[in-house]
Design a protein around this motif. Structure first.
Motif, mmCIF file in Angstrom:
data_model
loop_
_atom_site.group_PDB
_atom_site.id
_atom_site.type_symbol
_atom_site.label_atom_id
_atom_site.label_comp_id
_atom_site.label_asym_id
_atom_site.label_seq_id
_atom_site.Cartn_x
_atom_site.Cartn_y
_atom_site.Cartn_z
ATOM 1 N N GLU A 49 -0.908 -7.537 10.191
ATOM 2 C CA GLU A 49 -1.920 -7.915 9.181
ATOM 3 C C GLU A 49 -2.905 -6.784 8.865
ATOM 4 O O GLU A 49 -3.874 -6.986 8.145
ATOM 5 N N TYR A 52 -1.039 -2.680 4.482
ATOM 6 C CA TYR A 52 -0.979 -3.001 3.045
ATOM 7 C C TYR A 52 -0.051 -1.999 2.368
ATOM 8 O O TYR A 52 -0.275 -0.788 2.461
ATOM 9 N N THR A 53 0.982 -2.485 1.715
ATOM 10 C CA THR A 53 1.806 -1.613 0.868
ATOM 11 C C THR A 53 1.600 -2.102 -0.565
ATOM 12 O O THR A 53 1.026 -3.182 -0.772
ATOM 13 N N ASN A 56 1.869 -5.779 -1.316
ATOM 14 C CA ASN A 56 0.862 -6.785 -0.951
ATOM 15 C C ASN A 56 -0.097 -6.978 -2.121
ATOM 16 O O ASN A 56 -0.557 -5.995 -2.709
ATOM 17 N N SER A 58 -3.152 -7.701 -2.263
ATOM 18 C CA SER A 58 -4.503 -7.149 -2.141
ATOM 19 C C SER A 58 -4.529 -5.621 -1.980
ATOM 20 O O SER A 58 -5.591 -5.049 -1.748
ATOM 21 N N PHE A 59 -3.368 -4.977 -2.121
ATOM 22 C CA PHE A 59 -3.306 -3.510 -1.958
ATOM 23 C C PHE A 59 -4.347 -2.799 -2.834
ATOM 24 O O PHE A 59 -5.140 -1.985 -2.353
ATOM 25 N N VAL A 62 -8.028 -3.453 -1.800
ATOM 26 C CA VAL A 62 -8.371 -2.742 -0.561
ATOM 27 C C VAL A 62 -8.497 -1.241 -0.843
ATOM 28 O O VAL A 62 -9.400 -0.572 -0.341
#
Ligand SMILES: Cc1cc2nc3c(=O)[nH]c(=O)nc-3n(C[C@H](O)[C@H](O)[C@H](O)COP(=O)(O)OP(=O)(O)OC[C@H]3O[C@@H](n4cnc5c(N)ncnc54)[C@H](O)[C@@H]3O)c2cc1C
Ligand SMILES: *[C@@H]1O[C@H](CO)[C@@H](O)[C@H](O)[C@H]1NC(C)=O
Ligand SMILES: *[C@@H]1O[C@H](CO)[C@@H](O)[C@H](O)[C@H]1NC(C)=O
Ligand SMILES: *[C@@H]1O[C@H](CO)[C@@H](O)[C@H](O)[C@H]1NC(C)=O
Ligand SMILES: *[C@@H]1O[C@H](CO)[C@@H](O)[C@H](O)[C@H]1NC(C)=O
Ligand SMILES: *[C@@H]1O[C@H](CO)[C@@H](O)[C@H](O)[C@H]1NC(C)=O
Length: 412
Positions: A49, A52-53, A56, A58-59, A62
């Protein structure tokens, strides 16, 4: 110095010829890199968790949450193959070791305030090791110290200190969203620098992950490396996990003021004199001069106003008397001064109105707000008056380029 053409050309050609294999290598190795991350033991903290790629959802959010400069948040800005938002030192160790093993570049990011976006851009395939989740702060008043993780912001540091005490502070920068990781690696200066020096003059221990994935503290890294990480520039020597700060004493009430004078009010003479007065004032006084283009009237006439922004580790009566003696031309009066707690003075420096709740120190933008180019320099001899005249003229002349954004130019 003249550029010699052949070596430059050769360099460009070799970069071009290498760029295709690099990209391919990047796509192949990112999968292996991500698999590698899961193979390390992560006691109590699975790494899944934290990864992030671009797949995802929310990449993007973020990525931009810790970009401070819009200049590096455009379609043309190179994007990371993945962001590892580490939640534990084991994630940092795994990221370092796997990236090394698979030939991927790591960009370490704490607060994302790097002037040139170095913590989140690169011209080769890269991943971001994001530190914002590792941000806890442990203040120990009895020991006059605090352990601060790299992902904490300066605002969080000031707030955490104030939650425990009103007679200690820490000398660091004025922007509350700057990260501890990059700030302390670069030195850290602010409104208590005259009295207490740089942040790094008051840092007594640190924890660092080396390129071999080992965790070292001051004792195990030795004095040379400990010296180097305090000013030698972020990311040069490893990943800093945390810093131990030595708190400094402050009075329960400090005094702040912000007086603006324009060209028409004789500000050139004031700034000229300020250059020789400010460095000789008692160390408890910090006096900054900050010029900004202002409208004189509604007809579009402009002038320059210079704000003399002051901080005094003491009462307003005292600082008024001090400045009345050494800088009477400024005309500082008791009514210009605010007596506030030290933490409230950090809110003042962040340009929030007096009385703003200190919780504002914890607020964080969700994306970059402004485009800017930041540059710092040192002036060793007083700038002559006629040079200030030309600076004011230039500021007014180019102000339209910046629209409503002030051209900022600060000095201490
Ligand atoms: C609006 C603004 C105001 C500022 N005000 C001040 C000020 O008052 N005083 C002052 O001294 N400076 C000030 N600065 C400069 C600021 O201190 C530096 O830009 C600092 O490097 C930012 O730290 P960061 O963690 O936010 O940045 P980042 O962009 O996250 O990192 C900066 C550099 O440090 C590296 N790095 C980050 N975290 C780590 C880590 N944990 N381990 C190893 N390397 C790491 C990054 O890779 C990058 O090279 C200001 C900058 C801005 C944009
Ligand atoms: C991103 O997606 C992967 C694959 O679905 C998932 O395993 C991972 O937990 C996601 N990351 C986050 C931070 O939610
Ligand atoms: C990482 O996890 C270990 C083991 O659970 C824990 O002791 C440590 O405090 C964690 N570190 C951070 C920065 O949360
Ligand atoms: C303001 O602008 C007007 C018209 O452009 C000009 O006549 C006037 O002298 C200006 N005033 C000042 C104070 O510069
Ligand atoms: C400032 O100094 C002058 C002369 O030294 C004195 O008369 C005056 O009272 C002082 N004012 C304040 C506010 O201290
Ligand atoms: C000081 O005043 C100037 C001019 O009004 C303003 O732009 C600036 O934000 C103020 N700074 C602080 C720290 O209050």
């Amino acid at each position: 110095m003249k550029f010699r053409n052949p070596p430059v050309l050769l360099f460009i050609l070799s970069v071009l010829s290498l760029s295709i294999p690099w990209t391919t290598a990047g796509t192949v190795s990112i999968d292996r890199f991500l698999q590698c991350l899961t193979k390390y033991p992560h006691p109590a903290h699975t790494i899944q968790e934290s990864i992030y790629t671009p797949q995802n959802s929310s990449f993007q959010s973020v990525l931009v949450a810790h970009i401070n400069n819009r200049r590096y948040s455009t379609a043309a800005t190179p994007k990371p193959l993945a962001i590892i938002a580490a939640k534990n030192e084991s994630h940092v160790q795994a990221t370092v070791l796997c990236a090394k093993h698979h030939g991927l570049q790591i960009k370490i990011r704490s607060g994302g305030h790097d002037f040139e976006g170095l913590s989140y851009t690169s011209d080769v395939p890269f991943v971001i090791l994001d530190m914002f989740n590792i941000n806890s702060i442990d203040v120990n008043v009895a020991d006059e110290s605090a352990w601060v993780h790299s992902g904490a912001t300066l605002g969080e540091v000031y707030y955490a200190i104030a939650a425990k005490t009103n007679v200690y502070g820490f000398p660091a920068g004025i922007c509350p969203t700057v990260g501890a990781g990059g700030h302390f690696s670069g030195g850290g200066y602010g409104f208590m620098m005259r009295k207490y020096g740089l942040s790094v003059d008051n840092i007594v221990d640190a924890k660092l992950v080396t390129a071999n994935g080992r965790i070292l503290d001051r004792k195990s890294m030795g004095e040379d490396l400990f010296w180097a990480i305090r000013g030698g520039g972020g990311a040069s020597f490893g990943v800093i996990l945390s810093w131990k700060l030595k708190l400094v004493p402050v009075p329960p009430k400090v005094t702040v003021f912000n007086l603006t004078r324009t060209i028409e009010e004789g500000v050139t003479d004031l700034v000229y004199k300020w250059q020789t007065v400010a460095p000789k004032l008692p160390k408890e006084v910090f006096l900054r001069a900050q010029p900004q283009v202002k409208n004189i009237d509604t007809k579009g006439n402009k002038t320059v106003g210079v704000s003399f922004i002051g901080h005094f580790l003491g009462t307003s009566d005292k600082v008024v008397a001090l400045l009345n003696e050494s800088f009477p031309e400024l005309g500082l009066q008791r009514k210009d001064c605010y007596e506030v707690s030290w933490v409230e003075s950090t809110v003042f420096w962040a340009e929030s109105p007096i009385g703003t709740p200190i919780e504002i120190l914890l607020s964080k933008p969700t994306e970059p707000e402004t485009f800017y180019k930041g540059k710092s320099d040192y002036v060793k001899e007083p700038i002559p008056k006629h040079v200030f005249d030309s600076i004011w003229k230039k500021m007014i002349e180019i102000e339209h380029i910046f629209g409503l954004e002030p051209l900022w130019w600060k000095n201490e």
